[in-house]
Motif scaffolding. Sequence first.
Motif, PDB file in Angstrom:
ATOM      1  N   TYR A   1      -9.242  24.675   2.626  1.00  0.00           N
ATOM      2  CA  TYR A   1      -9.141  23.362   1.993  1.00  0.00           C
ATOM      3  C   TYR A   1      -8.513  22.313   2.919  1.00  0.00           C
ATOM      4  O   TYR A   1      -8.635  21.131   2.651  1.00  0.00           O
ATOM      5  N   TRP A   2      -7.829  22.733   3.968  1.00  0.00           N
ATOM      6  CA  TRP A   2      -7.101  21.791   4.815  1.00  0.00           C
ATOM      7  C   TRP A   2      -8.012  20.687   5.350  1.00  0.00           C
ATOM      8  O   TRP A   2      -7.616  19.532   5.440  1.00  0.00           O
ATOM      9  N   LYS A   3      -9.245  21.026   5.652  1.00  0.00           N
ATOM     10  CA  LYS A   3     -10.178  20.014   6.175  1.00  0.00           C
ATOM     11  C   LYS A   3     -10.490  18.931   5.138  1.00  0.00           C
ATOM     12  O   LYS A   3     -10.986  17.867   5.477  1.00  0.00           O
ATOM     13  N   HIS A   4     -10.168  19.182   3.866  1.00  0.00           N
ATOM     14  CA  HIS A   4     -10.427  18.216   2.803  1.00  0.00           C
ATOM     15  C   HIS A   4      -9.200  17.391   2.427  1.00  0.00           C
ATOM     16  O   HIS A   4      -9.283  16.523   1.560  1.00  0.00           O
ATOM     17  N   VAL A   5      -8.064  17.667   3.054  1.00  0.00           N
ATOM     18  CA  VAL A   5      -6.839  16.927   2.746  1.00  0.00           C
ATOM     19  C   VAL A   5      -7.006  15.481   3.205  1.00  0.00           C
ATOM     20  O   VAL A   5      -7.376  15.219   4.351  1.00  0.00           O
ATOM     21  N   GLU A   6      -6.736  14.535   2.301  1.00  0.00           N
ATOM     22  CA  GLU A   6      -6.713  13.125   2.686  1.00  0.00           C
ATOM     23  C   GLU A   6      -5.335  12.868   3.273  1.00  0.00           C
ATOM     24  O   GLU A   6      -4.356  12.678   2.557  1.00  0.00           O
ATOM     25  N   LEU A   7      -5.251  12.905   4.576  1.00  0.00           N
ATOM     26  CA  LEU A   7      -3.983  12.889   5.293  1.00  0.00           C
ATOM     27  C   LEU A   7      -3.761  11.553   5.984  1.00  0.00           C
ATOM     28  O   LEU A   7      -4.649  11.031   6.662  1.00  0.00           O
ATOM     29  N   THR A   8      -2.554  11.003   5.796  1.00  0.00           N
ATOM     30  CA  THR A   8      -2.130   9.809   6.519  1.00  0.00           C
ATOM     31  C   THR A   8      -0.796  10.135   7.171  1.00  0.00           C
ATOM     32  O   THR A   8       0.074  10.730   6.529  1.00  0.00           O
ATOM     33  N   GLU A   9      -0.649   9.749   8.427  1.00  0.00           N
ATOM     34  CA  GLU A   9       0.578  10.022   9.168  1.00  0.00           C
ATOM     35  C   GLU A   9       1.241   8.717   9.588  1.00  0.00           C
ATOM     36  O   GLU A   9       0.553   7.745   9.921  1.00  0.00           O
ATOM     37  N   TYR A  10       2.573   8.742   9.590  1.00  0.00           N
ATOM     38  CA  TYR A  10       3.362   7.613  10.081  1.00  0.00           C
ATOM     39  C   TYR A  10       4.403   8.137  11.052  1.00  0.00           C
ATOM     40  O   TYR A  10       4.926   9.243  10.881  1.00  0.00           O
ATOM     41  N   ASP A  11       4.722   7.348  12.055  1.00  0.00           N
ATOM     42  CA  ASP A  11       5.690   7.757  13.068  1.00  0.00           C
ATOM     43  C   ASP A  11       7.122   7.721  12.559  1.00  0.00           C
ATOM     44  O   ASP A  11       7.998   8.353  13.144  1.00  0.00           O
ATOM     45  N   SER A  12       7.372   6.962  11.475  1.00  0.00           N
ATOM     46  CA  SER A  12       8.727   6.847  10.947  1.00  0.00           C
ATOM     47  C   SER A  12       8.680   6.368   9.509  1.00  0.00           C
ATOM     48  O   SER A  12       7.648   5.854   9.040  1.00  0.00           O
ATOM     49  N   TRP A  13       9.823   6.488   8.821  1.00  0.00           N
ATOM     50  CA  TRP A  13       9.944   5.975   7.457  1.00  0.00           C
ATOM     51  C   TRP A  13       9.757   4.453   7.464  1.00  0.00           C
ATOM     52  O   TRP A  13       9.073   3.901   6.604  1.00  0.00           O
ATOM     53  N   ASP A  14      10.348   3.790   8.443  1.00  0.00           N
ATOM     54  CA  ASP A  14      10.197   2.338   8.533  1.00  0.00           C
ATOM     55  C   ASP A  14       8.735   1.948   8.732  1.00  0.00           C
ATOM     56  O   ASP A  14       8.268   0.956   8.168  1.00  0.00           O
ATOM     57  N   GLY A  15       8.019   2.711   9.525  1.00  0.00           N
ATOM     58  CA  GLY A  15       6.589   2.455   9.718  1.00  0.00           C
ATOM     59  C   GLY A  15       5.813   2.619   8.422  1.00  0.00           C
ATOM     60  O   GLY A  15       4.922   1.811   8.109  1.00  0.00           O
ATOM     61  N   PHE A  16       6.156   3.643   7.671  1.00  0.00           N
ATOM     62  CA  PHE A  16       5.541   3.856   6.358  1.00  0.00           C
ATOM     63  C   PHE A  16       5.807   2.658   5.454  1.00  0.00           C
ATOM     64  O   PHE A  16       4.883   2.115   4.829  1.00  0.00           O
ATOM     65  N   LEU A  17       7.070   2.220   5.367  1.00  0.00           N
ATOM     66  CA  LEU A  17       7.427   1.089   4.506  1.00  0.00           C
ATOM     67  C   LEU A  17       6.696  -0.181   4.949  1.00  0.00           C
ATOM     68  O   LEU A  17       6.219  -0.959   4.115  1.00  0.00           O
ATOM     69  N   HIS A  18       6.612  -0.386   6.250  1.00  0.00           N
ATOM     70  CA  HIS A  18       5.957  -1.588   6.783  1.00  0.00           C
ATOM     71  C   HIS A  18       4.459  -1.615   6.430  1.00  0.00           C
ATOM     72  O   HIS A  18       3.934  -2.649   6.020  1.00  0.00           O
ATOM     73  N   HIS A  19       3.786  -0.485   6.601  1.00  0.00           N
ATOM     74  CA  HIS A  19       2.343  -0.443   6.367  1.00  0.00           C
ATOM     75  C   HIS A  19       1.973  -0.352   4.888  1.00  0.00           C
ATOM     76  O   HIS A  19       0.974  -0.925   4.464  1.00  0.00           O
ATOM     77  N   ARG A  20       2.757   0.363   4.113  1.00  0.00           N
ATOM     78  CA  ARG A  20       2.425   0.573   2.699  1.00  0.00           C
ATOM     79  C   ARG A  20       3.068  -0.443   1.761  1.00  0.00           C
ATOM     80  O   ARG A  20       2.553  -0.697   0.693  1.00  0.00           O
ATOM     81  N   THR A  21       4.219  -0.937   2.123  1.00  0.00           N
ATOM     82  CA  THR A  21       5.020  -1.839   1.276  1.00  0.00           C
ATOM     83  C   THR A  21       5.047  -1.390  -0.189  1.00  0.00           C
ATOM     84  O   THR A  21       4.654  -2.128  -1.089  1.00  0.00           O
ATOM     85  N   PRO A  22       5.518  -0.166  -0.442  1.00  0.00           N
ATOM     86  CA  PRO A  22       5.539   0.318  -1.827  1.00  0.00           C
ATOM     87  C   PRO A  22       6.564  -0.441  -2.667  1.00  0.00           C
ATOM     88  O   PRO A  22       7.655  -0.757  -2.192  1.00  0.00           O
ATOM     89  N   ALA A  23       6.201  -0.712  -3.895  1.00  0.00           N
ATOM     90  CA  ALA A  23       7.159  -1.315  -4.823  1.00  0.00           C
ATOM     91  C   ALA A  23       8.253  -0.299  -5.110  1.00  0.00           C
ATOM     92  O   ALA A  23       7.992   0.909  -5.189  1.00  0.00           O
ATOM     93  N   ARG A  24       9.465  -0.780  -5.247  1.00  0.00           N
ATOM     94  CA  ARG A  24      10.609   0.105  -5.480  1.00  0.00           C
ATOM     95  C   ARG A  24      10.364   1.047  -6.659  1.00  0.00           C
ATOM     96  O   ARG A  24      10.687   2.227  -6.621  1.00  0.00           O
ATOM     97  N   GLU A  25       9.763   0.519  -7.732  1.00  0.00           N
ATOM     98  CA  GLU A  25       9.563   1.332  -8.940  1.00  0.00           C
ATOM     99  C   GLU A  25       8.469   2.391  -8.787  1.00  0.00           C
ATOM    100  O   GLU A  25       8.284   3.215  -9.672  1.00  0.00           O
ATOM    101  N   THR A  26       7.785   2.402  -7.639  1.00  0.00           N
ATOM    102  CA  THR A  26       6.782   3.444  -7.401  1.00  0.00           C
ATOM    103  C   THR A  26       7.335   4.575  -6.536  1.00  0.00           C
ATOM    104  O   THR A  26       6.644   5.570  -6.316  1.00  0.00           O
ATOM    105  N   LEU A  27       8.570   4.417  -6.045  1.00  0.00           N
ATOM    106  CA  LEU A  27       9.189   5.436  -5.194  1.00  0.00           C
ATOM    107  C   LEU A  27      10.039   6.390  -6.027  1.00  0.00           C
ATOM    108  O   LEU A  27      10.928   5.955  -6.763  1.00  0.00           O
ATOM    109  N   PHE A  28       9.773   7.680  -5.876  1.00  0.00           N
ATOM    110  CA  PHE A  28      10.522   8.732  -6.567  1.00  0.00           C
ATOM    111  C   PHE A  28      10.941   9.751  -5.515  1.00  0.00           C
ATOM    112  O   PHE A  28      10.096  10.357  -4.860  1.00  0.00           O
TER     113      PHE A  28
END
Length: 157
Positions: free
Chosen positions: A55-82
């Motif tokens: 199944y690994w070939k079917h994983v929808e995978l996104t990688e980020y170099d850092s947490w800050d990079g993730f926050l910058h690219h995704r800009t998740p709303a605070r209430e969506t973070l758990f």
Amino acid sequence: MSNPRMKMVLVTPEIPFNTGAIGRTCVALNLELILIKPYGFSLDEKSVRRAGTDYWKHVELTEYDSWDGFLHHRTPARETLFFFEEHGAQTFYAPEYPDDAYLVFGCESAGLPATILNGMTDRVFNLPMLDTRVRSLNLANVATAVVYQAMRSQLMG
């Protein structure tokens, strides 16, 4: 992504088997798997593929170099973070999870860094453990329990 859907986020995962097993769960539930570097392994290791089986070939995978990079690219709303940690003030049964929730888990040996959790106390949840002799649970088991609870209303119809 046209339809909002939950995402599993692993911050600096260390054990390839756990990442592979979580990836397999993501495929089963049509979820994106987001990995935040650095990893304690290479994604091309056999153990990641073995845990995710074919199944690994079917994983929808996104990688980020850092947490800050993730926050910058995704800009998740605070209430969506758990965030899930053994010291979370609330149980993972407490929240109502939105369809676009980010379910965030830390590395196996240290959990989530304080820098990520700073100011997020109300967003940190735990899985109950009734026996104090158990210090922690396996990351893949926790992630699976969390995502099924989070998706409960969607999965029940």
